[in-house]
Design an enzyme around this catalytic site. Structure first.
Site, PDB file in Angstrom:
ATOM      1  N   SER A 134       0.817  -1.219   0.000  1.00 17.74           N
ATOM      2  CA  SER A 134       0.000   0.000   0.000  1.00 17.74           C
ATOM      3  C   SER A 134       0.850   1.269   0.000  1.00 17.74           C
ATOM      4  O   SER A 134       1.920   1.319   0.627  1.00 17.74           O
ATOM      5  CB  SER A 134      -0.863  -0.018   1.265  1.00 17.74           C
ATOM      6  OG  SER A 134      -1.425   1.255   1.490  1.00 17.74           O
ATOM      7  N   GLU A 136       0.231   3.648   1.738  1.00 15.83           N
ATOM      8  CA  GLU A 136       0.328   4.076   3.145  1.00 15.83           C
ATOM      9  C   GLU A 136       1.729   3.832   3.702  1.00 15.83           C
ATOM     10  O   GLU A 136       2.135   4.472   4.659  1.00 15.83           O
ATOM     11  CB  GLU A 136      -0.696   3.319   3.991  1.00 15.83           C
ATOM     12  CG  GLU A 136      -2.107   3.858   3.889  1.00 15.83           C
ATOM     13  CD  GLU A 136      -2.253   5.274   4.428  1.00 15.83           C
ATOM     14  OE1 GLU A 136      -1.972   5.492   5.609  1.00 15.83           O
ATOM     15  OE2 GLU A 136      -2.641   6.153   3.648  1.00 15.83           O
ATOM     16  N   TYR A 157      -1.452   0.035  10.745  1.00 16.33           N
ATOM     17  CA  TYR A 157      -1.753  -0.614   9.457  1.00 16.33           C
ATOM     18  C   TYR A 157      -0.545  -0.507   8.524  1.00 16.33           C
ATOM     19  O   TYR A 157      -0.091  -1.499   7.941  1.00 16.33           O
ATOM     20  CB  TYR A 157      -2.981   0.046   8.819  1.00 16.33           C
ATOM     21  CG  TYR A 157      -3.201  -0.319   7.360  1.00 16.33           C
ATOM     22  CD1 TYR A 157      -3.812  -1.526   7.016  1.00 16.33           C
ATOM     23  CD2 TYR A 157      -2.795   0.536   6.327  1.00 16.33           C
ATOM     24  CE1 TYR A 157      -4.008  -1.867   5.675  1.00 16.33           C
ATOM     25  CE2 TYR A 157      -2.988   0.206   4.998  1.00 16.33           C
ATOM     26  CZ  TYR A 157      -3.593  -1.001   4.673  1.00 16.33           C
ATOM     27  OH  TYR A 157      -3.784  -1.324   3.350  1.00 16.33           O
TER      28      TYR A 157
HETATM   29  P1  NAP Z   1     -11.484  -4.381   1.942  1.00 12.91           P
HETATM   30  O1  NAP Z   1     -12.633  -4.004   1.043  1.00 12.91           O
HETATM   31  O2  NAP Z   1     -11.443  -3.870   3.327  1.00 12.91           O
HETATM   32  O3  NAP Z   1     -11.444  -5.989   1.973  1.00 12.91           O
HETATM   33  C1  NAP Z   1     -10.644  -6.667   2.889  1.00 12.91           C
HETATM   34  C2  NAP Z   1     -10.886  -8.158   2.745  1.00 12.91           C
HETATM   35  O4  NAP Z   1     -10.098  -8.835   3.723  1.00 12.91           O
HETATM   36  C3  NAP Z   1     -12.340  -8.590   3.009  1.00 12.91           C
HETATM   37  O5  NAP Z   1     -12.654  -9.667   2.154  1.00 12.91           O
HETATM   38  C4  NAP Z   1     -12.285  -9.053   4.447  1.00 12.91           C
HETATM   39  O6  NAP Z   1     -13.285  -9.995   4.791  1.00 12.91           O
HETATM   40  C5  NAP Z   1     -10.914  -9.738   4.442  1.00 12.91           C
HETATM   41  N1  NAP Z   1     -10.383  -9.958   5.788  1.00 12.91           N
HETATM   42  C6  NAP Z   1     -10.411  -9.115   6.850  1.00 12.91           C
HETATM   43  N2  NAP Z   1      -9.851  -9.708   7.929  1.00 12.91           N
HETATM   44  C7  NAP Z   1      -9.489 -10.946   7.533  1.00 12.91           C
HETATM   45  C8  NAP Z   1      -8.901 -12.051   8.207  1.00 12.91           C
HETATM   46  N3  NAP Z   1      -8.625 -12.014   9.519  1.00 12.91           N
HETATM   47  N4  NAP Z   1      -8.658 -13.181   7.505  1.00 12.91           N
HETATM   48  C9  NAP Z   1      -8.985 -13.253   6.177  1.00 12.91           C
HETATM   49  N5  NAP Z   1      -9.560 -12.250   5.497  1.00 12.91           N
HETATM   50  C10 NAP Z   1      -9.805 -11.114   6.177  1.00 12.91           C
HETATM   51  O7  NAP Z   1     -10.108  -3.989   1.253  1.00 12.91           O
HETATM   52  P2  NAP Z   1      -9.786  -3.620  -0.287  1.00 12.91           P
HETATM   53  O8  NAP Z   1      -9.964  -2.177  -0.463  1.00 12.91           O
HETATM   54  O9  NAP Z   1     -10.478  -4.579  -1.167  1.00 12.91           O
HETATM   55  O10 NAP Z   1      -8.213  -3.884  -0.318  1.00 12.91           O
HETATM   56  C11 NAP Z   1      -7.673  -5.153  -0.680  1.00 12.91           C
HETATM   57  C12 NAP Z   1      -6.253  -5.268  -0.146  1.00 12.91           C
HETATM   58  O11 NAP Z   1      -5.462  -4.239  -0.726  1.00 12.91           O
HETATM   59  C13 NAP Z   1      -6.098  -5.097   1.348  1.00 12.91           C
HETATM   60  O12 NAP Z   1      -5.017  -5.895   1.765  1.00 12.91           O
HETATM   61  C14 NAP Z   1      -5.751  -3.638   1.539  1.00 12.91           C
HETATM   62  O13 NAP Z   1      -5.054  -3.455   2.731  1.00 12.91           O
HETATM   63  C15 NAP Z   1      -4.892  -3.419   0.314  1.00 12.91           C
HETATM   64  N6  NAP Z   1      -4.872  -2.080  -0.257  1.00 12.91           N
HETATM   65  C16 NAP Z   1      -6.021  -1.410  -0.526  1.00 12.91           C
HETATM   66  C17 NAP Z   1      -5.975  -0.178  -1.143  1.00 12.91           C
HETATM   67  C18 NAP Z   1      -7.219   0.571  -1.501  1.00 12.91           C
HETATM   68  O14 NAP Z   1      -7.112   1.777  -1.782  1.00 12.91           O
HETATM   69  N7  NAP Z   1      -8.361  -0.064  -1.570  1.00 12.91           N
HETATM   70  C19 NAP Z   1      -4.722   0.372  -1.492  1.00 12.91           C
HETATM   71  C20 NAP Z   1      -3.576  -0.349  -1.223  1.00 12.91           C
HETATM   72  C21 NAP Z   1      -3.646  -1.587  -0.617  1.00 12.91           C
HETATM   73  P3  NAP Z   1     -14.769  -9.505   5.283  1.00 12.91           P
HETATM   74  O15 NAP Z   1     -15.503  -9.125   4.029  1.00 12.91           O
HETATM   75  O16 NAP Z   1     -15.304 -10.720   5.947  1.00 12.91           O
HETATM   76  O17 NAP Z   1     -14.547  -8.347   6.207  1.00 12.91           O
HETATM   77  O1  F7E Z   2      -8.877   8.189   4.359  1.00 11.12           O
HETATM   78  C1  F7E Z   2      -9.305  11.640   5.622  1.00 11.12           C
HETATM   79  C2  F7E Z   2      -8.358  10.741   6.384  1.00 11.12           C
HETATM   80  O2  F7E Z   2      -9.881   6.105   5.253  1.00 11.12           O
HETATM   81  C3  F7E Z   2      -8.375   9.091   3.385  1.00 11.12           C
HETATM   82  C4  F7E Z   2      -7.208   2.183   2.712  1.00 11.12           C
HETATM   83  O3  F7E Z   2      -7.765   1.504   1.609  1.00 11.12           O
HETATM   84  O4  F7E Z   2      -6.030   3.667   1.254  1.00 11.12           O
HETATM   85  C5  F7E Z   2      -6.957   3.629   2.326  1.00 11.12           C
HETATM   86  O5  F7E Z   2      -6.434   4.318   3.451  1.00 11.12           O
HETATM   87  C6  F7E Z   2      -8.132  10.453   4.003  1.00 11.12           C
HETATM   88  C7  F7E Z   2      -7.335  10.424   5.305  1.00 11.12           C
HETATM   89  O6  F7E Z   2      -8.229   6.021   3.316  1.00 11.12           O
HETATM   90  C8  F7E Z   2     -12.605  11.265   7.081  1.00 11.12           C
HETATM   91  O7  F7E Z   2      -7.825  11.401   7.528  1.00 11.12           O
HETATM   92  C9  F7E Z   2     -11.300  12.891   6.523  1.00 11.12           C
HETATM   93  O8  F7E Z   2      -6.363  11.425   5.270  1.00 11.12           O
HETATM   94  O9  F7E Z   2     -10.480   6.858   2.926  1.00 11.12           O
HETATM   95  P1  F7E Z   2      -9.465   6.761   3.987  1.00 11.12           P
HETATM   96  P2  F7E Z   2      -6.685   5.876   3.709  1.00 11.12           P
HETATM   97  O10 F7E Z   2      -6.447   6.125   5.131  1.00 11.12           O
HETATM   98  O11 F7E Z   2      -5.929   6.688   2.719  1.00 11.12           O
HETATM   99  C10 F7E Z   2      -4.754   3.061   1.508  1.00 11.12           C
HETATM  100  C11 F7E Z   2      -3.938   3.159   0.250  1.00 11.12           C
HETATM  101  C12 F7E Z   2      -4.851   1.712   2.081  1.00 11.12           C
HETATM  102  O12 F7E Z   2      -3.983   0.862   1.854  1.00 11.12           O
HETATM  103  C13 F7E Z   2      -5.908   1.483   3.106  1.00 11.12           C
HETATM  104  O13 F7E Z   2      -6.194   0.097   3.246  1.00 11.12           O
HETATM  105  O14 F7E Z   2      -9.394  11.025   4.338  1.00 11.12           O
HETATM  106  N1  F7E Z   2     -10.650  11.737   6.214  1.00 11.12           N
HETATM  107  N2  F7E Z   2     -12.482  12.625   7.067  1.00 11.12           N
HETATM  108  C14 F7E Z   2     -11.445  10.702   6.539  1.00 11.12           C
HETATM  109  N3  F7E Z   2     -11.265   9.377   6.413  1.00 11.12           N
HETATM  110  C15 F7E Z   2     -12.274   8.559   6.818  1.00 11.12           C
HETATM  111  N4  F7E Z   2     -12.143   7.222   6.670  1.00 11.12           N
HETATM  112  N5  F7E Z   2     -13.436   9.071   7.366  1.00 11.12           N
HETATM  113  C16 F7E Z   2     -13.636  10.406   7.536  1.00 11.12           C
HETATM  114  O15 F7E Z   2     -14.672  10.837   8.027  1.00 11.12           O
END
Ligand code: NAP
Ligand code: F7E
Length: 332
Positions: A134, A136, A157
């Site tokens: 990620s 992050e 995270y």
């Molecule tokens: P998501 O919608 O939160 O999905 C997470 C998945 O992981 C869900 O299927 C969840 O199951 C499963 N999970 C949670 N805890 C688990 C456990 N203990 N054992 C097995 N599975 C578990 O995340 P996403 O946005 O699709 O992201 C996919 C992956 O890419 C994640 O690893 C995330 O950290 C990473 N990532 C995401 C982003 C982004 O912007 N979306 C960017 C960079 C990296 P349930 O449905 O049962 O909760």
């Molecule tokens: O926050 C600000 C918050 O929770 C984005 C995950 O998929 O992307 C995701 O992580 C920004 C932050 O995503 C609210 O402070 C303001 O600066 O949508 P977010 P994230 O933290 O960038 C990365 C790439 C991953 O890997 C992660 O799994 O938005 N913000 N107000 C807020 N954020 C949330 N959630 N809720 C608010 O009310």
């Protein structure tokens, strides 16, 4: 027929990747968690009845905390490709449950790598492994961020993802695994979890438009993210595993926008006028340490994968607001 095994198949990315792989002719195996309520809404449209013969989408119970099951599934399925998308993926929540986050995000990846290492040695078969790394991980390191940018994680995270990233590299170098890190910047869609900021905004806007809510409560509006469209990013995951050599790739749009810009654009799409009338600040959504600005340097992905994001910021906001408006019956 190639076989793929996915953790996180019920999540945003898992559901898109499963669709993509099924279209490419794969037999897809997904790991789901047992829950007291159904957690399969994102994959219900591709679900196949277990009583039907010749299924190519098969679900298995499992959890990243459970090394035995991970190992058992690997041997049982014998996949060509293993995508680790499972995670406690919410950054803010990782401050509340840091140990659990590290257990699943960090050690979960290691459990898979260990299992693959032993499996390859015993069976002489190869498994290509994708680790969902990620942006992050870059945290406080200023943009633009590339494959060579140092990490400076700002949350439990992110720190756990850094551990998983290094274990993936180490197993590649130490044991010759075909293991890659996709360092994906934020990617969103109508399937994004409702508590991530983009979906919270698009859903909030739709509910205000439909007269179901009056206000939208948010935290830091100044943070900037490089937001792209999730289905395109899942195609890049697959591409990384089709390369000759295992390497790590940054995936993003190369543009960043603030949360405030997302809010303004979403209210504009819904035709609600000035967003300031509806948005209230709530400190509970602040993080103890914030990531201020992320912008992907996408040179390597363009050159080597020939991958480029095509859905840019205004289009992404429109897709999400329209989908949420449709879901609550609000006309645009
Ligand atoms: P998501 O919608 O939160 O999905 C997470 C998945 O992981 C869900 O299927 C969840 O199951 C499963 N999970 C949670 N805890 C688990 C456990 N203990 N054992 C097995 N599975 C578990 O995340 P996403 O946005 O699709 O992201 C996919 C992956 O890419 C994640 O690893 C995330 O950290 C990473 N990532 C995401 C982003 C982004 O912007 N979306 C960017 C960079 C990296 P349930 O449905 O049962 O909760
Ligand atoms: O926050 C600000 C918050 O929770 C984005 C995950 O998929 O992307 C995701 O992580 C920004 C932050 O995503 C609210 O402070 C303001 O600066 O949508 P977010 P994230 O933290 O960038 C990365 C790439 C991953 O890997 C992660 O799994 O938005 N913000 N107000 C807020 N954020 C949330 N959630 N809720 C608010 O009310």
């Amino acid at each position: 027929m190639k076989k793929a095994l996915l953790t996180g198949v019920t999540g945003q990315d898992g559901s898109y990747l499963a669709e993509i792989l099924l279209k490419k002719g794969y037999e897809v195996h997904g790991v789901i968690r047992r829950a007291s309520t159904f957690n399969t809404s994102r994959i219900d449209h591709i679900y196949q009845d277990p009583h039907v013969e010749h299924k190519n989408f098969i679900l298995h119970y499992g959890d990243l905390s459970d090394a035995n099951t991970v190992r058992k599934l690997l041997y049982e399925v014998a996949p060509d490709e293993f995508y680790n998308l499972g995670a406690q993926s919410h950054v803010r929540v990782s401050f509340d449950i840091p140990e659990y986050t590290a257990e699943i995000v960090g050690l979960g990846a290691l459990r898979i790598l260990e299992a693959i290492k032993d499996y390859e040695k015993e069976t002489k078969k190869k498994v290509r492994f994708y680790q969902a790394s990620s942006s992050e991980m870059f945290g406080a390191t200023p943009p633009p961020q590339s494959e060579n940018t140092p990490f400076y994680p700002r949350s439990p995270y992110a720190a756990a993802k850094v551990f998983a990233y290094h274990m993936t590299r180490n197993y590649r170098e130490a044991y010759g695994l075909f293991a890659v890190n996709g360092i994906l910047f934020n990617h969103e869609s109508p399937r994004r979890g409702e508590t991530f900021v983009t979906r919270k905004i698009s859903r909030g806007v739709a509910r205000i438009k439909a007269g179901l809510e009056k206000k939208l409560y948010l935290g830091n509006l100044e943070a900037k993210r490089d937001w792209g469209y999730a289905p395109e990013y899942c195609e890049a995951m697959w591409q990384m595993l089709q390369q000759e050599k295992p390497e790590d790739y940054v995936i993003g749009t190369g543009e960043s926008h603030s949360v405030e810009e997302f809010v303004a654009e979403a209210f504009k799409v819904a035709g609600l006028g000035d967003w300031k009338k509806y948005v209230e600040f709530d400190p509970r959504y602040l993080r103890p340490t914030e990531v201020d600005d992320l912008i992907a340097d996408t040179k390597k992905a363009k050159e080597k994968l020939k991958w480029e994001a095509t859905t840019k910021f205004p289009e992404l906001v429109r897709i999400m607001v329209e989908a949420d408006c449709k879901a609550v019956g609000a006309t645009l």
